[in-house]
Write a protein that holds these residues in place. Structure first.
Motif, mmCIF file in Angstrom:
data_model
loop_
_atom_site.group_PDB
_atom_site.id
_atom_site.type_symbol
_atom_site.label_atom_id
_atom_site.label_comp_id
_atom_site.label_asym_id
_atom_site.label_seq_id
_atom_site.Cartn_x
_atom_site.Cartn_y
_atom_site.Cartn_z
ATOM 1 N N ARG A 23 0.874 -1.186 0.000
ATOM 2 C CA ARG A 23 0.000 0.000 0.000
ATOM 3 C C ARG A 23 0.907 1.231 0.000
ATOM 4 O O ARG A 23 1.760 1.378 0.876
ATOM 5 N N LEU A 24 0.692 2.089 -0.983
ATOM 6 C CA LEU A 24 1.505 3.303 -1.073
ATOM 7 C C LEU A 24 1.039 4.302 -0.031
ATOM 8 O O LEU A 24 -0.160 4.437 0.219
ATOM 9 N N ALA A 26 1.862 8.472 0.810
ATOM 10 C CA ALA A 26 2.627 9.702 0.513
ATOM 11 C C ALA A 26 2.600 10.564 1.778
ATOM 12 O O ALA A 26 3.412 10.382 2.673
ATOM 13 N N GLY A 27 1.626 11.479 1.895
ATOM 14 C CA GLY A 27 1.514 12.277 3.126
ATOM 15 C C GLY A 27 0.823 11.511 4.246
ATOM 16 O O GLY A 27 0.933 11.854 5.411
ATOM 17 N N GLY A 28 0.053 10.497 3.870
ATOM 18 C CA GLY A 28 -0.669 9.696 4.866
ATOM 19 C C GLY A 28 -1.928 10.357 5.404
ATOM 20 O O GLY A 28 -2.593 9.813 6.279
ATOM 21 N N THR A 29 -2.296 11.529 4.866
ATOM 22 C CA THR A 29 -3.416 12.279 5.453
ATOM 23 C C THR A 29 -4.777 11.680 5.094
ATOM 24 O O THR A 29 -5.769 11.979 5.748
ATOM 25 N N ASP A 30 -4.851 10.864 4.079
ATOM 26 C CA ASP A 30 -6.063 10.078 3.811
ATOM 27 C C ASP A 30 -5.900 8.679 4.391
ATOM 28 O O ASP A 30 -6.791 8.166 5.060
ATOM 29 N N MET A 31 -4.744 8.069 4.124
ATOM 30 C CA MET A 31 -4.577 6.668 4.509
ATOM 31 C C MET A 31 -4.637 6.474 6.014
ATOM 32 O O MET A 31 -5.265 5.550 6.513
ATOM 33 N N TYR A 73 0.936 20.298 -0.956
ATOM 34 C CA TYR A 73 0.112 21.475 -1.278
ATOM 35 C C TYR A 73 0.817 22.774 -0.901
ATOM 36 O O TYR A 73 0.647 23.791 -1.549
ATOM 37 N N GLY A 96 -7.572 21.409 4.140
ATOM 38 C CA GLY A 96 -7.299 21.182 5.562
ATOM 39 C C GLY A 96 -6.660 22.355 6.285
ATOM 40 O O GLY A 96 -7.125 23.489 6.217
ATOM 41 N N THR A 105 -0.585 15.522 -0.593
ATOM 42 C CA THR A 105 -0.064 15.644 -1.968
ATOM 43 C C THR A 105 -1.186 15.505 -3.002
ATOM 44 O O THR A 105 -2.249 14.945 -2.717
ATOM 45 N N ASN A 109 -4.428 12.862 -3.422
ATOM 46 C CA ASN A 109 -5.777 13.297 -3.840
ATOM 47 C C ASN A 109 -6.257 12.419 -5.008
ATOM 48 O O ASN A 109 -7.391 11.955 -5.018
ATOM 49 N N ASP A 118 -10.036 18.516 -3.431
ATOM 50 C CA ASP A 118 -9.969 19.888 -3.932
ATOM 51 C C ASP A 118 -9.087 20.047 -5.168
ATOM 52 O O ASP A 118 -9.301 20.961 -5.972
ATOM 53 N N ILE A 161 1.345 6.650 -9.481
ATOM 54 C CA ILE A 161 1.069 7.948 -10.110
ATOM 55 C C ILE A 161 2.340 8.768 -9.912
ATOM 56 O O ILE A 161 2.733 9.031 -8.778
HETATM 57 C C1 LIG Z 1 -7.851 16.874 8.841
HETATM 58 C C2 LIG Z 1 -7.905 16.615 7.352
HETATM 59 C C3 LIG Z 1 -8.399 17.594 6.508
HETATM 60 C C4 LIG Z 1 -8.452 17.381 5.136
HETATM 61 N N1 LIG Z 1 -8.943 18.372 4.337
HETATM 62 C C5 LIG Z 1 -8.988 18.169 3.006
HETATM 63 C C6 LIG Z 1 -9.479 19.202 2.148
HETATM 64 O O1 LIG Z 1 -9.864 20.287 2.593
HETATM 65 N N2 LIG Z 1 -9.505 18.958 0.815
HETATM 66 C C7 LIG Z 1 -9.068 17.763 0.278
HETATM 67 O O2 LIG Z 1 -9.087 17.592 -0.943
HETATM 68 N N3 LIG Z 1 -8.616 16.768 1.076
HETATM 69 C C8 LIG Z 1 -8.564 16.944 2.412
HETATM 70 N N4 LIG Z 1 -8.102 15.955 3.211
HETATM 71 C C9 LIG Z 1 -7.728 14.676 2.600
HETATM 72 C C10 LIG Z 1 -6.242 14.581 2.202
HETATM 73 O O3 LIG Z 1 -5.447 15.512 2.915
HETATM 74 C C11 LIG Z 1 -6.029 14.816 0.698
HETATM 75 O O4 LIG Z 1 -6.819 13.963 -0.074
HETATM 76 C C12 LIG Z 1 -4.563 14.653 0.288
HETATM 77 O O5 LIG Z 1 -4.402 15.064 -1.043
HETATM 78 C C13 LIG Z 1 -4.071 13.221 0.409
HETATM 79 O O6 LIG Z 1 -2.696 13.212 0.070
HETATM 80 P P1 LIG Z 1 -1.671 12.282 0.865
HETATM 81 O O7 LIG Z 1 -0.353 12.464 0.217
HETATM 82 O O8 LIG Z 1 -1.720 12.537 2.332
HETATM 83 O O9 LIG Z 1 -2.287 10.846 0.547
HETATM 84 P P2 LIG Z 1 -2.077 9.452 1.309
HETATM 85 O O10 LIG Z 1 -2.955 9.372 2.506
HETATM 86 O O11 LIG Z 1 -0.633 9.157 1.504
HETATM 87 O O12 LIG Z 1 -2.632 8.472 0.188
HETATM 88 C C14 LIG Z 1 -3.985 8.506 -0.200
HETATM 89 C C15 LIG Z 1 -4.267 7.373 -1.169
HETATM 90 O O13 LIG Z 1 -3.585 7.568 -2.388
HETATM 91 C C16 LIG Z 1 -2.663 6.510 -2.642
HETATM 92 N N5 LIG Z 1 -1.468 7.164 -3.186
HETATM 93 C C17 LIG Z 1 -0.745 8.140 -2.616
HETATM 94 N N6 LIG Z 1 0.237 8.546 -3.457
HETATM 95 C C18 LIG Z 1 0.117 7.792 -4.576
HETATM 96 C C19 LIG Z 1 0.832 7.705 -5.794
HETATM 97 N N7 LIG Z 1 1.875 8.499 -6.058
HETATM 98 N N8 LIG Z 1 0.451 6.796 -6.714
HETATM 99 C C20 LIG Z 1 -0.615 6.002 -6.491
HETATM 100 N N9 LIG Z 1 -1.340 6.018 -5.348
HETATM 101 C C21 LIG Z 1 -0.980 6.908 -4.403
HETATM 102 C C22 LIG Z 1 -2.449 5.808 -1.308
HETATM 103 O O14 LIG Z 1 -2.108 4.444 -1.455
HETATM 104 C C23 LIG Z 1 -3.794 5.998 -0.654
HETATM 105 O O15 LIG Z 1 -4.702 5.041 -1.148
HETATM 106 C C24 LIG Z 1 -8.023 16.141 4.594
HETATM 107 C C25 LIG Z 1 -7.505 15.143 5.448
HETATM 108 C C26 LIG Z 1 -7.448 15.381 6.811
HETATM 109 C C27 LIG Z 1 -6.874 14.314 7.713
#
Ligand SMILES: Cc1cc2nc3c(=O)[nH]c(=O)nc-3n(C[C@H](O)[C@H](O)[C@H](O)COP(=O)(O)OP(=O)(O)OC[C@H]3O[C@@H](n4cnc5c(N)ncnc54)[C@H](O)[C@@H]3O)c2cc1C
Length: 281
Positions: A23-24, A26-31, A73, A96, A105, A109, A118, A161
């Protein structure tokens, strides 16, 4: 659980095919939200945080911009990238909190593919292409074909991606969203509006009002026809544009909003952004 702290794309691609349950992250903010709520128990984790080539952006010779999937972002919010892509900067600023924007990242998204993401209406309105890479090779998918449903996309399990290419568009571009409060909020409705000055045509993409991001082809065609008449923009035209935009939405009622309010909100956003682009007579 195996945790791979990858430092190169190649290492990531090998991990994706060699680990039993990769499981990939990146920022972990969704995972990590999924993990914390017990909705997901990762088998093996492949971290992208130290893969430098994913955390960069550059301008191509044709004026298009490549953004690595691991670029946070925070970098999109200001500086040269924000000047080149103001709508993306506006979208990034709404994500966020500063902590989330430092970690989250565009790749995440896209990986999550939530209709409320977004970054996604901006990629739709700017005709972005998503770069996917596996050990089998590279492919580029237009954003319009990338998302296939709520949290569904065409990326295969062995694909990473690597980034997006956003073609150069001269002219007005803007993003706006509606939520239950002014900050730290997931969109109830969102919109990205672009006026391409070169062709004198518009593009409108809506978020959070259908299973995927919606491009409003009827509203676009209507406004393009009006622009072709080379007459001053009027309230009547913008009202018709707004109504057509709302008709493209297929909203649902859930814990964040009602379908009715979403349809109303997205129409208001579409009109407001178009109004900013043109002098209304
Ligand atoms: C408190 C809070 C507030 C938030 N507010 C917003 C908001 O206002 N707007 C918004 O859009 N989102 C929001 N989010 C959601 C999140 O921050 C975004 O969707 C963000 O873009 C996820 O990026 P990440 O790098 O943290 O993803 P991760 O959590 O690391 O990954 C998310 C998913 O994408 C996959 N993934 C990650 N990178 C890749 C890659 N390079 N190739 C293939 N798959 C990949 C992972 O396996 C996982 O399934 C919020 C989250 C939290 C916790």
């Amino acid at each position: 659980m195996t945790v791979v702290n990858a430092t190169s794309v190649d290492e990531v691609l090998h991990a994706l095919v060699e680990l039993p349950e990769p499981r990939l992250v990146a920022g972990g903010t969704d995972m990590m939200v999924e993990v914390n709520f017990g909705r997901h128990r990762p088998g093996d984790v492949v971290s992208l945080r130290q893969v430098r080539e994913l955390r960069t952006w550059h301008r191509n010779d044709d004026g298009s911009v490549f953004i690595g999937s691991g670029l946070p972002y925070r970098v999109m919010e200001e500086g040269e990238l924000a000047t080149l892509l103001p709508a993306l900067a506006q979208a990034a600023r709404t994500v966020g909190s500063p902590q989330i924007r430092a970690a989250g990242t565009l790749g995440g998204n896209l990986g999550t593919s939530s209709p409320a993401g977004d970054g996604l209406p901006v990629l739709a309105a700017l005709n972005a292409e998503v770069h996917l890479r596996s050990l089998a090779g590279d492919r580029r998918v237009p954003f319009s074909e990338f998302m296939t449903g709520v949290k569904k996309n065409v990326a295969r399990a062995d694909e990473l991606i690597t980034g997006v290419t956003i073609p150069r568009t001269a002219g007005f571009q803007a993003y706006a969203k509606v939520g239950v409060r002014n900050a730290m909020v997931i969109a109830i409705a969102s919109a990205c509006f672009v006026h391409d000055e070169t062709t004198n045509t518009v593009r409108l993409a809506l978020g959070a009002v259908a299973p995927t991001i919606v491009r409003c082809s009827e509203a676009e065609a209507f406004l393009n026809a009006e622009l072709a008449k080379a007459q001053p923009m009027t309230d009547t035209v913008l009202d018709q544009f707004k109504d057509l935009a709302a008709q493209s939405a297929r909203p649902i009622t859930d814990h964040r909003s009602t379908a009715e309010y979403r349809r109303h909100a997205v129409a208001v956003l579409a009109r407001r952004l178009a109004e900013r682009a043109f002098d209304v007579a």
